[in-house]
Write a protein that holds these residues in place. Sequence first.
Motif, PDB file in Angstrom:
ATOM      1  N   ASN A 241       0.837  -1.096  -0.058  1.00 54.68           N
ATOM      2  CA  ASN A 241       0.086  -0.088  -0.158  1.00 54.68           C
ATOM      3  C   ASN A 241       0.775   1.299   0.076  1.00 54.68           C
ATOM      4  OD1 ASN A 241      -2.450  -1.484  -0.007  1.00 54.68           O
ATOM      5  ND2 ASN A 241      -2.802  -1.254   2.197  1.00 54.68           N
ATOM      6  N   VAL A 242       2.031   1.248   0.894  1.00 59.67           N
ATOM      7  CA  VAL A 242       2.975   2.355   0.781  1.00 59.67           C
ATOM      8  C   VAL A 242       3.495   2.701  -0.494  1.00 59.67           C
ATOM      9  CG1 VAL A 242       4.967   3.165   1.966  1.00 59.67           C
ATOM     10  CG2 VAL A 242       3.430   2.144   3.290  1.00 59.67           C
ATOM     11  N   VAL A 243       3.801   1.390  -1.077  1.00 61.97           N
ATOM     12  CA  VAL A 243       4.628   1.582  -2.294  1.00 61.97           C
ATOM     13  C   VAL A 243       3.820   2.225  -3.267  1.00 61.97           C
ATOM     14  CG1 VAL A 243       5.892   0.404  -4.168  1.00 61.97           C
ATOM     15  CG2 VAL A 243       6.249  -0.106  -1.819  1.00 61.97           C
ATOM     16  N   HIS A 244       2.699   1.604  -3.557  1.00 63.77           N
ATOM     17  CA  HIS A 244       1.614   1.999  -4.742  1.00 63.77           C
ATOM     18  C   HIS A 244       1.229   3.429  -4.176  1.00 63.77           C
ATOM     19  CE1 HIS A 244       1.045  -1.918  -6.662  1.00 63.77           C
ATOM     20  NE2 HIS A 244       0.681  -2.385  -5.613  1.00 63.77           N
ATOM     21  N   GLY A 245       0.956   3.834  -2.930  1.00 64.14           N
ATOM     22  CA  GLY A 245       0.582   5.223  -2.787  1.00 64.14           C
ATOM     23  C   GLY A 245       1.530   6.243  -2.942  1.00 64.14           C
ATOM     24  N   HIS A 246       2.786   5.853  -2.921  1.00 62.68           N
ATOM     25  CA  HIS A 246       3.971   6.659  -3.272  1.00 62.68           C
ATOM     26  C   HIS A 246       3.987   6.986  -4.543  1.00 62.68           C
ATOM     27  CE1 HIS A 246       7.914   8.487  -2.675  1.00 62.68           C
ATOM     28  NE2 HIS A 246       8.309   7.815  -3.501  1.00 62.68           N
TER      29      HIS A 246
ATOM     30  N   GLU B 245      -0.400  11.049   1.619  1.00 57.78           N
ATOM     31  CA  GLU B 245      -0.433  10.048   2.795  1.00 57.78           C
ATOM     32  C   GLU B 245       1.016   9.096   3.020  1.00 57.78           C
ATOM     33  OE1 GLU B 245      -3.072   6.534   4.879  1.00 57.78           O
ATOM     34  OE2 GLU B 245      -3.839   7.433   3.112  1.00 57.78           O
ATOM     35  N   TYR B 246       1.399   8.668   1.493  1.00 59.85           N
ATOM     36  CA  TYR B 246       2.662   8.008   1.326  1.00 59.85           C
ATOM     37  C   TYR B 246       3.857   8.858   0.882  1.00 59.85           C
ATOM     38  CZ  TYR B 246      -1.131   4.579   2.088  1.00 59.85           C
ATOM     39  OH  TYR B 246      -2.187   3.658   2.541  1.00 59.85           O
ATOM     40  N   ASN B 247       3.839   9.834   1.036  1.00 56.21           N
ATOM     41  CA  ASN B 247       5.021  10.792   0.661  1.00 56.21           C
ATOM     42  C   ASN B 247       6.257  10.648   1.508  1.00 56.21           C
ATOM     43  OD1 ASN B 247       5.677  12.275  -1.552  1.00 56.21           O
ATOM     44  ND2 ASN B 247       5.449  14.227  -0.436  1.00 56.21           N
ATOM     45  N   TYR B 248       6.496   9.865   2.444  1.00 58.42           N
ATOM     46  CA  TYR B 248       7.668   9.815   3.313  1.00 58.42           C
ATOM     47  C   TYR B 248       8.683   8.906   2.785  1.00 58.42           C
ATOM     48  CZ  TYR B 248       4.506  12.647   6.337  1.00 58.42           C
ATOM     49  OH  TYR B 248       3.436  13.492   6.734  1.00 58.42           O
ATOM     50  N   GLN B 249       9.837   9.475   2.616  1.00 62.82           N
ATOM     51  CA  GLN B 249      10.863   8.402   1.889  1.00 62.82           C
ATOM     52  C   GLN B 249      11.268   7.409   2.836  1.00 62.82           C
ATOM     53  OE1 GLN B 249      11.507   8.758  -1.299  1.00 62.82           O
ATOM     54  NE2 GLN B 249      12.841   6.953  -1.006  1.00 62.82           N
ATOM     55  N   ASN B 250      11.335   7.459   4.160  1.00 63.65           N
ATOM     56  CA  ASN B 250      11.443   6.779   5.091  1.00 63.65           C
ATOM     57  C   ASN B 250      10.581   5.299   5.176  1.00 63.65           C
ATOM     58  OD1 ASN B 250      14.040   8.025   5.848  1.00 63.65           O
ATOM     59  ND2 ASN B 250      12.938   8.862   7.792  1.00 63.65           N
TER      60      ASN B 250
ATOM     61  N   VAL C 177       8.708   4.454   2.562  1.00 63.64           N
ATOM     62  CA  VAL C 177       8.806   3.788   1.468  1.00 63.64           C
ATOM     63  C   VAL C 177      10.161   2.741   1.719  1.00 63.64           C
ATOM     64  CG1 VAL C 177       9.205   3.929  -1.099  1.00 63.64           C
ATOM     65  CG2 VAL C 177       7.784   5.663   0.176  1.00 63.64           C
ATOM     66  N   GLU C 178      11.038   3.295   2.095  1.00 63.36           N
ATOM     67  CA  GLU C 178      12.450   2.603   2.082  1.00 63.36           C
ATOM     68  C   GLU C 178      12.164   1.403   3.188  1.00 63.36           C
ATOM     69  OE1 GLU C 178      15.327   5.164   3.554  1.00 63.36           O
ATOM     70  OE2 GLU C 178      15.559   6.324   1.468  1.00 63.36           O
ATOM     71  N   THR C 179      11.413   1.625   4.223  1.00 60.86           N
ATOM     72  CA  THR C 179      10.989   0.773   5.200  1.00 60.86           C
ATOM     73  C   THR C 179       9.905  -0.464   4.541  1.00 60.86           C
ATOM     74  OG1 THR C 179      10.917   2.026   6.920  1.00 60.86           O
ATOM     75  CG2 THR C 179       9.844   0.055   7.483  1.00 60.86           C
ATOM     76  N   ALA C 180       8.932   0.307   3.897  1.00 64.87           N
ATOM     77  CA  ALA C 180       8.392  -0.966   2.955  1.00 64.87           C
ATOM     78  C   ALA C 180       8.962  -1.764   2.193  1.00 64.87           C
ATOM     79  CB  ALA C 180       7.125   0.005   2.352  1.00 64.87           C
ATOM     80  N   ASN C 181       9.936  -1.228   1.244  1.00 64.14           N
ATOM     81  CA  ASN C 181      10.696  -1.942   0.600  1.00 64.14           C
ATOM     82  C   ASN C 181      11.742  -2.839   1.179  1.00 64.14           C
ATOM     83  OD1 ASN C 181       9.830  -0.957  -2.321  1.00 64.14           O
ATOM     84  ND2 ASN C 181      11.169   0.842  -1.950  1.00 64.14           N
ATOM     85  N   ARG C 182      11.898  -2.772   2.142  1.00 60.18           N
ATOM     86  CA  ARG C 182      12.761  -3.458   3.113  1.00 60.18           C
ATOM     87  C   ARG C 182      11.978  -4.614   3.444  1.00 60.18           C
ATOM     88  NH1 ARG C 182      14.553  -0.294   6.211  1.00 60.18           N
ATOM     89  NH2 ARG C 182      13.571  -0.603   8.183  1.00 60.18           N
ATOM     90  N   PHE C 183      10.770  -4.741   3.905  1.00 60.84           N
ATOM     91  CA  PHE C 183       9.834  -5.512   4.464  1.00 60.84           C
ATOM     92  C   PHE C 183       9.539  -6.527   3.029  1.00 60.84           C
ATOM     93  CE2 PHE C 183       8.230  -2.884   7.987  1.00 60.84           C
ATOM     94  CZ  PHE C 183       8.580  -3.709   9.052  1.00 60.84           C
ATOM     95  N   ILE C 184       9.286  -5.763   1.939  1.00 60.84           N
ATOM     96  CA  ILE C 184       8.908  -6.670   0.870  1.00 60.84           C
ATOM     97  C   ILE C 184       9.957  -7.513   0.532  1.00 60.84           C
ATOM     98  CG2 ILE C 184       8.438  -6.441  -1.722  1.00 60.84           C
ATOM     99  CD1 ILE C 184       6.848  -3.905  -0.752  1.00 60.84           C
TER     100      ILE C 184
END
Length: 349
Positions: A121-126, A132-137, A139-146
């Motif tokens: 959701n964070v990656v798609h929203g960005h 709502e999903y404009n925070y780089q941190n 996005v980086e956390t979401a990508n790390r989880f994925i």
Amino acid sequence: MQRFISRFVTTPRIPKKFQEIFPKKRTINKILFQLDTRLTYREMFPIFLQVSQTTNEENVPWKKKYPYIKSSDIMQMRNVLITLRRQNKFVHKDLLAMEDKLLNIAAELCNNDAISILSFNVVHGHKRGSVEYNYQNDVETANRFIKNLYARNHHLTVKLIGDMFFENKAYDKAQKYYKEFLNLENSTKLTGEVYGKLGEIQIKHVNGFLKAEKSWLKCIELLEIERSSRWYFLLAKLYLSSEPMKARALLENCASIGFKESFKTLGFLELNYFHNHERAKEWFKIGMEIMDLECFFGFLDCCLKVKDIRGARDCLESVKKLGNNDNKKPMIDAFLESRRDSIKLLDKA
């Protein structure tokens, strides 16, 4: 075990607003049976109520308050609401918010499916530029989880990566991840969705008809009609010229749950192949009620063929009124021009 659970399940005071929006016990129990959930209605209800009264920021010690729940139970509760929404094709905004809250709670309880969904959701929203999903941190956390979940062969994550490439029309990459997913599981609801999308990729390939047919047959075998109506319809289109009886049966399944495209397709199938004008009129009439322009055209043709003068005149009047819409005018003008001789005869009748 039941005695242990009953110590923690109480009947709280139920606010009037919650009573108004939350489905009846019979409805929920029917869905619980369909989903084969671990918890009963009595065990879930106080959690639903608590969630409805909790803000996203509020930190509730869920395991302490309801020690009998697992993170997978929370995801099942979310699935109950999703199933309800799909079946009703409508959802109250508060129930939709409850879906999101349940997802967050499941993630707090370390459910990997929830963490994966939230990360995507964070990656798609960005990518969509959502504030709502404009925070780089984030996005980086979401990508790390994925990345971590994929490395552990987490099933849902593999599918969601495929979905992401599918949505971006990177079909070769999507197919790669879908095949990886099918190596992990092959007889679940998620598998049904993967087969549905695989069929959409395969049909684009040269000589992909048989592969797409096989995938869509597997899809509708695994999924209920509410979740697979699109693929029922696409499979029906494969059969329109070669096996119209199969196409008709699939389209009627789509029509039974109100799939818009099915009405005009059924109407034209009955009109042009089976030559059952009255049955065709019935399907076109339903389509006219949802303002499907092609259903107006089909209905008028049916009326002209069976010499239903009154029906044809009424339909023609409706079509002309729809011609006031600039978007529809070119299509309507072209249709009326193609039926000019029949319309002239209608004027003389």
